[in-house]
Design a protein around this motif. Structure first.
Motif, short mmCIF file in Angstrom:
data_model
loop_
_atom_site.label_atom_id
_atom_site.label_comp_id
_atom_site.label_asym_id
_atom_site.label_seq_id
_atom_site.Cartn_x
_atom_site.Cartn_y
_atom_site.Cartn_z
N PRO A 37 14.04 21.46 79.24
CA PRO A 37 14.69 20.14 79.25
C PRO A 37 15.98 20.30 80.05
N ILE A 38 16.53 19.22 80.54
CA ILE A 38 17.85 19.34 81.16
C ILE A 38 18.85 19.03 80.05
N TYR A 39 19.89 19.83 80.00
CA TYR A 39 20.80 19.80 78.85
C TYR A 39 21.93 18.81 79.05
N TYR A 40 22.22 18.08 77.97
CA TYR A 40 23.36 17.15 78.01
C TYR A 40 24.63 17.94 78.22
N VAL A 41 25.49 17.41 79.07
CA VAL A 41 26.73 18.13 79.32
C VAL A 41 27.85 17.68 78.38
N PRO A 45 26.89 25.23 75.72
CA PRO A 45 25.57 25.78 75.41
C PRO A 45 25.57 26.50 74.06
N HIS A 46 24.47 26.36 73.32
CA HIS A 46 24.34 27.09 72.06
C HIS A 46 22.95 27.70 71.97
N ILE A 47 22.67 28.28 70.83
CA ILE A 47 21.43 29.04 70.69
C ILE A 47 20.18 28.18 70.88
N GLY A 48 20.27 26.89 70.56
CA GLY A 48 19.11 26.00 70.76
C GLY A 48 18.77 25.90 72.24
N HIS A 49 19.80 25.74 73.08
CA HIS A 49 19.57 25.69 74.53
C HIS A 49 19.04 27.03 75.02
N ALA A 50 19.65 28.10 74.50
CA ALA A 50 19.24 29.44 74.92
C ALA A 50 17.76 29.66 74.59
N THR A 76 20.97 20.18 84.22
CA THR A 76 21.78 19.40 83.28
C THR A 76 21.58 17.89 83.43
N ASP A 77 21.68 17.23 82.28
CA ASP A 77 21.48 15.80 82.12
C ASP A 77 22.88 15.19 82.00
N GLU A 78 23.30 14.44 82.99
CA GLU A 78 24.73 14.14 83.08
C GLU A 78 25.12 12.68 82.92
N VAL A 283 9.88 21.78 75.43
CA VAL A 283 10.97 20.98 74.86
C VAL A 283 11.10 21.27 73.37
N GLY A 284 12.21 20.82 72.78
CA GLY A 284 12.35 20.92 71.34
C GLY A 284 11.62 19.76 70.68
N LYS A 285 11.28 19.93 69.41
CA LYS A 285 10.48 18.90 68.72
C LYS A 285 11.17 17.54 68.69
N ASP A 286 12.51 17.55 68.72
CA ASP A 286 13.26 16.29 68.65
C ASP A 286 13.08 15.41 69.87
N ILE A 287 12.66 16.01 70.99
CA ILE A 287 12.55 15.18 72.20
C ILE A 287 11.12 15.10 72.70
N GLY A 314 10.14 24.58 67.62
CA GLY A 314 10.88 24.22 66.40
C GLY A 314 12.38 24.41 66.56
N TRP A 315 13.06 24.22 65.47
CA TRP A 315 14.52 24.31 65.47
C TRP A 315 14.99 25.51 64.66
N TRP A 316 16.11 26.06 65.10
CA TRP A 316 16.76 27.15 64.37
C TRP A 316 17.86 26.61 63.47
N THR A 317 17.90 27.14 62.27
CA THR A 317 19.10 26.97 61.46
C THR A 317 19.86 28.28 61.59
N1 MSP Z 1 19.17 15.83 77.68
C1 MSP Z 1 18.11 15.83 76.75
C2 MSP Z 1 16.84 16.36 77.37
C3 MSP Z 1 16.38 15.63 78.59
S1 MSP Z 1 14.95 16.35 79.26
C4 MSP Z 1 14.44 15.28 80.42
C5 MSP Z 1 18.48 16.70 75.55
N2 MSP Z 1 19.44 17.58 75.74
S2 MSP Z 1 20.06 18.52 74.59
O1 MSP Z 1 21.05 19.30 75.27
O2 MSP Z 1 20.52 17.72 73.51
O3 MSP Z 1 18.95 19.40 73.97
C6 MSP Z 1 18.17 20.23 74.73
C7 MSP Z 1 17.23 21.10 73.94
O4 MSP Z 1 17.90 21.94 72.99
C8 MSP Z 1 16.19 20.32 73.19
O5 MSP Z 1 14.91 20.81 73.54
C9 MSP Z 1 16.49 20.61 71.74
O6 MSP Z 1 15.35 20.64 70.97
C10 MSP Z 1 17.10 22.00 71.84
N3 MSP Z 1 17.87 22.31 70.64
C11 MSP Z 1 19.06 21.78 70.26
N4 MSP Z 1 19.41 22.31 69.05
C12 MSP Z 1 18.44 23.19 68.65
C13 MSP Z 1 18.31 24.09 67.58
N5 MSP Z 1 19.17 24.17 66.58
N6 MSP Z 1 17.21 24.90 67.58
C14 MSP Z 1 16.31 24.92 68.62
N7 MSP Z 1 16.43 24.09 69.64
C15 MSP Z 1 17.37 23.10 69.61
O7 MSP Z 1 17.89 16.53 74.51
#
Ligand code: MSP
Length: 543
Positions: A37-41, A45-50, A76-78, A283-287, A314-317
């Motif tokens: 996914p492209i990450y919101y700026v 960055p955190h472990i979910g993005h990693a 990145t999603d800007e 992608v993560g399950k949320d999106i 899935g998601w990490w706690t």
């Molecule tokens: N910008 C949108 C994605 C657009 S793609 C066309 C977005 N960005 S985000 O930065 O909020 O999240 C990006 C990814 O990080 C998602 O896949 C989301 O599931 C993942 N994670 C965010 N928190 C997470 C955890 N705690 N654990 C695992 N992944 C998680 O959504």
């Protein structure tokens, strides 16, 4: 010798021909396009993005090693309200804010040893153009109309919600919603309901894992509403062509990044025709809903092909709790890498959970994976074997004699890994692939104990040489196969076996074998033990 099966070609178009199931079996120069996914700026960055990024990287590396022509995209999603709000709070102009935060994500890719081929930013001109053309295409085809919107919107999720979807007045994610009433443009999503269902039916592997697929199918079956795809109450977005008061809905903008990076709107370009449709969006399950419902609908409506697959992980706690700024438990990648090392972090994230399930990131779990799987199992195996070779075989690959059944068994197990891993990686079952490799690591450790080469050194040196050769060859297989997940450690291991840099791909597994007499460098440990001091609080890397 390269024994890979070469892809067939369609005579008419000269494009590689895909047969059912051929994707993961075939290992020629078939293109493979994979995206994060492209990450919101709005955030660091955190472990979910990693996590998402590392999983994509492992898959991209695997496919490259397997001879595929890979394009791996992140970025990145800007745009949108959320980013605009963060910029305002930081007191900077949104573009300047994006430039700064986007850089943190770029640095994350370097830090985590990510092998992406491109890094896209949605504020780039190439992307703005791609979105405007997509809009015009949808408009031309009668898929967009003007209307007025009244409903709930969550800025954090950048999503619209029905009244019936709210839980205690909040979004299902628990985030706040606000009431929005605006003149908007709408996309005729409702009209795509049946075609989406037909598409899911015809492409059973489009959404994975299965449980998520079922959720999406029932969501679509329950009825789709037309989707608001422009906003007028803020300006931080891509302007709607001919309607400067409107900016595009951030998800329409964001999803289209996957096409921009392969040259859209130039659908005739070499890049686009090679790589579109994408093989997989992870992608993560949320999106998932955005990727598995809106995205294929937008594409089909514009007469374009939907991606082949969307995998929702899935998601990490963290230590049992949801990660949040308020709890100050957000795990930042630089901290993790500093503490455990990049390969250990990558290995842990890919091994600990079945990809697709939720799980908990705890210090205890990381340390035990490092010490048992990496230091004890693989690290020790390599260390034992390589130092015995250094000591007893004049620091060169030993000459094997006749192989016994035990030798053949270990070699066969090593050779049997690649076909298994192809299936596991094609299904994004990274944990299962690693488990299979570690099964061979443990076979090899058992073989060392049973064959006791240290005893053979005294009473049967030729047999000792055979045993050490077989072990070195098994380690060569393991090292080549762990490259997608632990690239640095694998490279060190292959250096110690004097495997040439261009003989490290999967074709070299069956094509090559270690050559007796090759001089080997001095062995060095690859996975240090992680030492936790007695009070359990302070810890450092041990030797
Ligand atoms: N910008 C949108 C994605 C657009 S793609 C066309 C977005 N960005 S985000 O930065 O909020 O999240 C990006 C990814 O990080 C998602 O896949 C989301 O599931 C993942 N994670 C965010 N928190 C997470 C955890 N705690 N654990 C695992 N992944 C998680 O959504």
């Amino acid at each position: 010798m390269d024994d890979r099966i070469k892809p067939g070609h369609d005579d008419a178009t000269n494009q590689p021909k895909l047969t059912a199931n051929a994707e993961h079996i075939m290992a020629g120069a078939m293109p493979y396009y994979i995206t994060t996914p492209i990450y919101y700026v709005n955030d660091a960055p955190h472990i979910g993005h990693a996590y998402t990024t590392i999983a994509c990287d492992a898959l991209a590396r695997f496919m490259r090693l397997d001879g595929r022509r890979v394009k791996f995209l992140t970025g990145t999603d800007e745009h949108g309200q959320k980013v605009a709000k963060s910029a305002r709070e930081a007191g900077v102009d949104p573009q300047e804010f994006c430039d700064r935060v986007s850089q943190n994500f770029r640095e994350m890719t370097l830090l985590l040893n990510i092998s992406n081929d491109d890094f896209i930013r949605t504020t780039e001109p190439r992307h703005i153009k791609a979105c405007q053309v997509l809009w015009q295409e949808l408009e031309k085809r009668g898929e967009i109309y003007r209307g007025s919107f009244a409903g709930w919107y969550s800025v954090r999720d950048e999503a619209f919600y029905e009244e019936s979807e709210l839980v205690d007045g909040k979004a299902p994610s628990g985030d706040d919603v606000e009431w929005v009433e605006e003149e908007n443009y709408f996309f005729r999503l409702a009209a795509w309901q049946d075609r989406l269902l037909e598409f899911y039916d015809a492409n059973p592997d489009f959404i994975a894992p299965k449980s998520r697929r079922n959720e999406v199918v029932s969501f679509v079956k329950s009825g789709l509403r037309d989707l608001s795809i422009s906003r007028t109450s803020f300006t931080w977005g891509i302007k709607v062509p001919g309607e400067p008061k409107h900016v595009m809905y951030v998800w329409l903008d964001a999803l289209n990044n996957y096409q921009t990076a392969v040259g859209y709107p130039d659908t005739k370009s070499e890049e686009y025709s090679t790589f579109w449709p994408a093989n997989i969006h992870i992608v993560g399950k949320d999106i998932l809903r955005f990727h598995a419902v809106y995205w294929p609908a937008f594409l089909m409506a514009a007469g374009l092909e939907p991606p082949r697959r969307v995998f929702a992980h899935g998601w990490w706690t963290v230590e049992g709790q949801k990660m949040s700024k308020r709890l100050q438990n957000v795990v930042a990648p630089p901290k993790l890498v500093e503490e455990y090392g990049v390969d250990a972090v990558r290995y842990f994230l890919m091994r600990e959970l079945p990809f697709g399930s939720d799980g908990d990131f705890s210090r205890h779990a990381v340390v035990s994976r490092i010490n048992s799987d990496l230091a004890n199992d693989l690290g020790n195996l390599a260390q034992r074997v390589l130092s015995m070779i250094a000591k007893n075989c004049a620091a060169a690959v030993p000459q094997p004699g006749t192989l016994t059944a035990a030798d053949e068994t270990l070699l066969a197990a090593s050779r049997g890994l690649l076909p298994r891993l192809r299936v596991d990686f094609a299904e994004q079952a990274f944990h299962r692939g690693l488990e299979a490799i570690w099964q061979v690591v443990s076979d090899a450790n058992r073989y060392v104990d049973e064959q006791a080469p240290w005893a053979l050194a005294k009473n049967d040196p030729p047999r000792m040489r055979t045993v050490l050769y077989v072990l070195a060859e098994a380690i060569r297989h393991i090292a080549i196969l762990v490259q997608p997940v632990v690239p640095e450690a694998a490279a060190k291991l292959l250096d110690q076996l004097a495997v040439a840099p261009d003989r490290r791909d999967f074709a070299a597994l069956a094509g090559d074998a270690l050559v007796a007499g090759t001089a080997l460098p001095k062995p060095q440990g690859i996975f240090p033990r992680y030492v936790v001091e007695k009070d359990g609080e302070k810890a450092g890397k041990g030797g």
